[in-house]
Design a protein around this motif. Structure first.
Motif, PDB file in Angstrom:
ATOM      1  N   ALA A  55       0.884  -0.971   0.051  1.00 21.57           N
ATOM      2  CA  ALA A  55       0.096  -0.008  -0.063  1.00 21.57           C
ATOM      3  C   ALA A  55       0.833   1.450  -0.084  1.00 21.57           C
ATOM      4  N   MET A  56       2.213   1.139   0.410  1.00 16.26           N
ATOM      5  CA  MET A  56       3.018   2.319   0.673  1.00 16.26           C
ATOM      6  C   MET A  56       3.335   3.054  -0.874  1.00 16.26           C
ATOM      7  N   ARG A  57       3.371   2.120  -1.919  1.00 16.61           N
ATOM      8  CA  ARG A  57       3.965   2.379  -3.046  1.00 16.61           C
ATOM      9  C   ARG A  57       3.173   3.760  -3.719  1.00 16.61           C
ATOM     10  N   SER A  58       1.900   3.670  -3.364  1.00 15.23           N
ATOM     11  CA  SER A  58       1.060   4.764  -4.008  1.00 15.23           C
ATOM     12  C   SER A  58       0.880   5.990  -3.084  1.00 15.23           C
ATOM     13  N   LYS A  59       1.913   6.125  -2.213  1.00 12.49           N
ATOM     14  CA  LYS A  59       1.833   7.065  -1.014  1.00 12.49           C
ATOM     15  C   LYS A  59       3.114   8.156  -1.471  1.00 12.49           C
ATOM     16  N   THR A  60       3.063   9.445  -1.417  1.00 16.96           N
ATOM     17  CA  THR A  60       4.011  10.355  -1.426  1.00 16.96           C
ATOM     18  C   THR A  60       4.719  10.372  -0.193  1.00 16.96           C
ATOM     19  N   TYR A  61       4.210  10.662   0.716  1.00 17.69           N
ATOM     20  CA  TYR A  61       4.747  10.520   2.018  1.00 17.69           C
ATOM     21  C   TYR A  61       4.993   9.239   2.850  1.00 17.69           C
ATOM     22  N   LYS A  62       6.051   8.456   2.264  1.00 20.16           N
ATOM     23  CA  LYS A  62       6.077   7.213   2.977  1.00 20.16           C
ATOM     24  C   LYS A  62       6.459   7.196   4.202  1.00 20.16           C
ATOM     25  N   GLY A  63       7.009   7.951   4.635  1.00 23.20           N
ATOM     26  CA  GLY A  63       7.233   8.138   6.286  1.00 23.20           C
ATOM     27  C   GLY A  63       5.989   8.286   7.110  1.00 23.20           C
ATOM     28  N   THR A  64       5.197   9.109   6.584  1.00 25.23           N
ATOM     29  CA  THR A  64       3.991   9.269   7.330  1.00 25.23           C
ATOM     30  C   THR A  64       3.237   7.882   7.308  1.00 25.23           C
ATOM     31  N   TRP A  65       2.977   7.430   6.033  1.00 24.34           N
ATOM     32  CA  TRP A  65       2.466   6.102   6.199  1.00 24.34           C
ATOM     33  C   TRP A  65       3.030   5.244   7.136  1.00 24.34           C
ATOM     34  N   ASN A  66       4.324   5.207   7.242  1.00 23.21           N
ATOM     35  CA  ASN A  66       4.994   4.157   8.129  1.00 23.21           C
ATOM     36  C   ASN A  66       4.802   4.399   9.543  1.00 23.21           C
ATOM     37  N   ILE A  67       4.817   5.789   9.987  1.00 21.97           N
ATOM     38  CA  ILE A  67       4.265   6.093  11.322  1.00 21.97           C
ATOM     39  C   ILE A  67       2.855   5.546  11.659  1.00 21.97           C
ATOM     40  N   VAL A  68       1.862   5.911  10.739  1.00 18.10           N
ATOM     41  CA  VAL A  68       0.401   5.266  10.728  1.00 18.10           C
ATOM     42  C   VAL A  68       0.345   3.867  11.126  1.00 18.10           C
ATOM     43  N   THR A  69       0.818   3.074  10.388  1.00 15.68           N
ATOM     44  CA  THR A  69       0.801   1.615  10.090  1.00 15.68           C
ATOM     45  C   THR A  69       1.791   0.962  11.566  1.00 15.68           C
ATOM     46  N   ASP A  70       2.755   1.946  11.808  1.00 15.27           N
ATOM     47  CA  ASP A  70       3.398   1.329  13.238  1.00 15.27           C
ATOM     48  C   ASP A  70       2.440   1.404  14.356  1.00 15.27           C
ATOM     49  N   ALA A  71       1.833   2.558  14.502  1.00 16.82           N
ATOM     50  CA  ALA A  71       0.876   2.762  15.347  1.00 16.82           C
ATOM     51  C   ALA A  71      -0.403   1.527  15.548  1.00 16.82           C
ATOM     52  N   ILE A  72      -0.694   1.207  14.172  1.00 15.07           N
ATOM     53  CA  ILE A  72      -1.689   0.094  14.184  1.00 15.07           C
ATOM     54  C   ILE A  72      -1.118  -1.113  14.450  1.00 15.07           C
ATOM     55  N   VAL A  73       0.146  -1.718  13.895  1.00 13.98           N
ATOM     56  CA  VAL A  73       0.533  -2.867  14.384  1.00 13.98           C
ATOM     57  C   VAL A  73       1.066  -2.936  15.901  1.00 13.98           C
ATOM     58  N   ASN A  74       1.576  -1.668  16.297  1.00 18.18           N
ATOM     59  CA  ASN A  74       1.622  -1.791  17.865  1.00 18.18           C
ATOM     60  C   ASN A  74       0.769  -2.177  18.691  1.00 18.18           C
ATOM     61  N   ASP A  75      -0.351  -1.498  18.423  1.00 18.05           N
ATOM     62  CA  ASP A  75      -1.543  -1.720  19.078  1.00 18.05           C
ATOM     63  C   ASP A  75      -2.126  -3.487  18.979  1.00 18.05           C
ATOM     64  N   ILE A  76      -1.811  -3.820  18.000  1.00 16.12           N
ATOM     65  CA  ILE A  76      -2.178  -5.284  17.721  1.00 16.12           C
ATOM     66  C   ILE A  76      -1.176  -6.436  18.629  1.00 16.12           C
ATOM     67  N   VAL A  77       0.183  -5.626  18.580  1.00  7.47           N
ATOM     68  CA  VAL A  77       1.213  -6.439  19.196  1.00  7.47           C
ATOM     69  C   VAL A  77       0.921  -6.531  20.755  1.00  7.47           C
ATOM     70  N   LYS A  78       0.402  -5.425  21.204  1.00  6.37           N
ATOM     71  CA  LYS A  78       0.253  -4.954  22.626  1.00  6.37           C
ATOM     72  C   LYS A  78      -1.028  -5.917  23.061  1.00  6.37           C
ATOM     73  N   GLN A  79      -2.105  -6.035  22.134  1.00  9.16           N
ATOM     74  CA  GLN A  79      -3.431  -6.867  22.534  1.00  9.16           C
ATOM     75  C   GLN A  79      -2.880  -8.333  22.511  1.00  9.16           C
ATOM     76  N   LEU A  80      -1.813  -8.736  21.745  1.00  7.80           N
ATOM     77  CA  LEU A  80      -1.301 -10.129  21.724  1.00  7.80           C
ATOM     78  C   LEU A  80      -0.579 -10.473  22.886  1.00  7.80           C
ATOM     79  N   GLY A  81      -0.421  -9.454  23.632  1.00  9.91           N
ATOM     80  CA  GLY A  81       0.355  -9.675  24.978  1.00  9.91           C
ATOM     81  C   GLY A  81       2.035  -9.671  24.906  1.00  9.91           C
ATOM     82  N   TYR A  82       2.445  -8.942  24.138  1.00  8.70           N
ATOM     83  CA  TYR A  82       3.882  -8.698  24.004  1.00  8.70           C
ATOM     84  C   TYR A  82       4.354  -6.925  24.326  1.00  8.70           C
TER      85      TYR A  82
END
Length: 390
Positions: free
Chosen positions: A81-108
């Motif tokens: 999905a990042m390929r179509s984004k101009t600000y790839k760093g902004t996309w990285n920040i957003v998706t980091d928050a998403i996966v970190n939230d899931i990792v936390k819910q998995l108990g890590y």
């Protein structure tokens, strides 16, 4: 040292596959390598871990968390999905928050600084709460954060180069369903993110063209009157509809927020509108606005339009009133009106009334948005509503 790290990573890989079987098919296709990256990263085809960073992780929970973080980026197709984004760093920040939230819910745990939705809320100056942001899709979060953070370079999502053939591994939906019911430990947020992947992608460019062609090149008119004797090929009662061309296309573009920041999508929009104007052989007038009208561009040349927009000063609040009053004094029955905005717009009661009545006064009225549908548009009939997605 490398062999020791690879052995440890292989143990964690097996542990995650057994503990979280719904990720089995994704992990099984991903090779694990040691590379000199900042911390850990993925290009969607392999998982990369920096040896110095890995050795700084003291606890197994942190190591499993980091491993899962990269796996989830691949599973949820964040690199693709990042390929179509101009600000790839902004996309990285957003998706980091998403996966970190899931990792936390998995108990890590994750080593600091691991970005959270609370951090995103702070970046928005608390215009959004963490809970509000948590409910947004990845694309919606990206549009929102573009107002506050414009970062070009990504950190742990690496665009692939060279051979792009084949399909990158991603989360296997049937596997999630079967093993999820057995294991009973899939976080609700992960299920929601998976559902995002299942939603069909809408071709907004096609919808924009369809709106114009249906309005101006639609079906014939019908009547019970006798058919003209010079038109014997037509069925009784049917008359061809006269082809109506729009006299002028007015395009109102919101330059205050994230819309013009995502250059790839914005340029596509400008090119599409310019091409439609050429096909219909009509004038194109683009009105740039934020709290007031900033510029008016009369051209069908997309390069010239983009150059003029780049020169236009912008920023501040978002009030559509001046732009609406401008076209209210000028539109005629055959004209077309297109609005492009993120939808987070203020308007006066008078401007809202004009917007509600506008579709009945013109050939076609199209509302293109990235985040929200304005209330006067939502509550009025006749507007063609199209969501613009990168």
């Amino acid at each position: 040292m490398t062999e020791k790290i690879l052995k440890e990573l292989e143990e964690i890989r097996k542990y995650v596959m057994i503990k979280h079987p719904f990720l089995f098919s994704t992990i099984a296709k991903l090779p694990v390598v040691i590379e000199n990256v900042k911390t850990a990263a993925t290009d969607g085809r392999k998982l990369m871990f920096d040896p110095k960073f890995w050795n700084l992780l003291m606890f197994k929970e942190d190591k499993v968390g980091v491993f899962l973080h990269e796996v989830l980026h691949v599973a949820l197709r964040h690199v693709e999905a990042m390929r179509s984004k101009t600000y790839k760093g902004t996309w990285n920040i957003v998706t980091d928050a998403i996966v970190n939230d899931i990792v936390k819910q998995l108990g890590y745990d994750l080593p600091a600084p691991a970005i959270t939705f609370e951090d995103l809320a702070k970046m928005t100056n608390h215009e959004y709460t963490a809970d509000e942001l948590r409910k947004k899709s990845a694309t919606e979060l990206y549009w929102i954060m573009l107002k506050y953070v414009k970062k070009v370079e990504a950190e742990d999502l690496i665009p692939r180069s060279g051979d792009e053939s084949g399909v990158a591994p991603s989360i296997d939906i049937p596997t999630v369903d079967v093993f999820g019911k057995m294991a009973g430990n899939i976080p609700g947020s992960l299920i929601e993110r998976i559902e995002e992947l299942l939603k069909p992608k809408v071709d907004w460019k096609r919808l924009l063209r369809v709106a114009f062609y249906r309005a101006y090149r639609g079906k014939g008119r019908y009547s019970w009157s006798k058919v003209h004797r010079k038109l014997p090929n037509l069925r009784p009662g049917r008359f061809p509809k006269k082809v109506v061309e729009p006299r002028k296309i007015y395009v109102l573009i919101d330059v205050s927020g994230s819309v013009v920041s995502e250059k790839l999508v914005f340029y596509q929009f400008v090119s599409e509108i310019a091409e439609i104007a050429k096909e219909f052989r009509t004038e194109l007038e683009i009105v740039l606005w934020d709290t007031e009208i900033k510029n008016i561009i009369k051209s069908r040349d997309p390069k010239k339009i983009v150059e003029e927009i780049e020169k236009t000063p912008r920023g501040g609040g978002t009030i559509i009133d001046d732009a609406i009053y401008y076209i209210d004094d000028r539109v005629e029955e055959s004209d077309a009106v297109v609005i492009l905005t993120d939808g987070q717009v203020s308007s006066s009661p008078q401007a809202q009334k004009i917007m509600k009545e506008l579709p009945s006064r013109v050939g076609v009225a199209v509302y293109c948005y990235t985040l929200e549908i304005m209330e006067p548009i939502r509550n009025s009939k006749g507007w063609k509503i199209i969501r613009i997605m990168p």
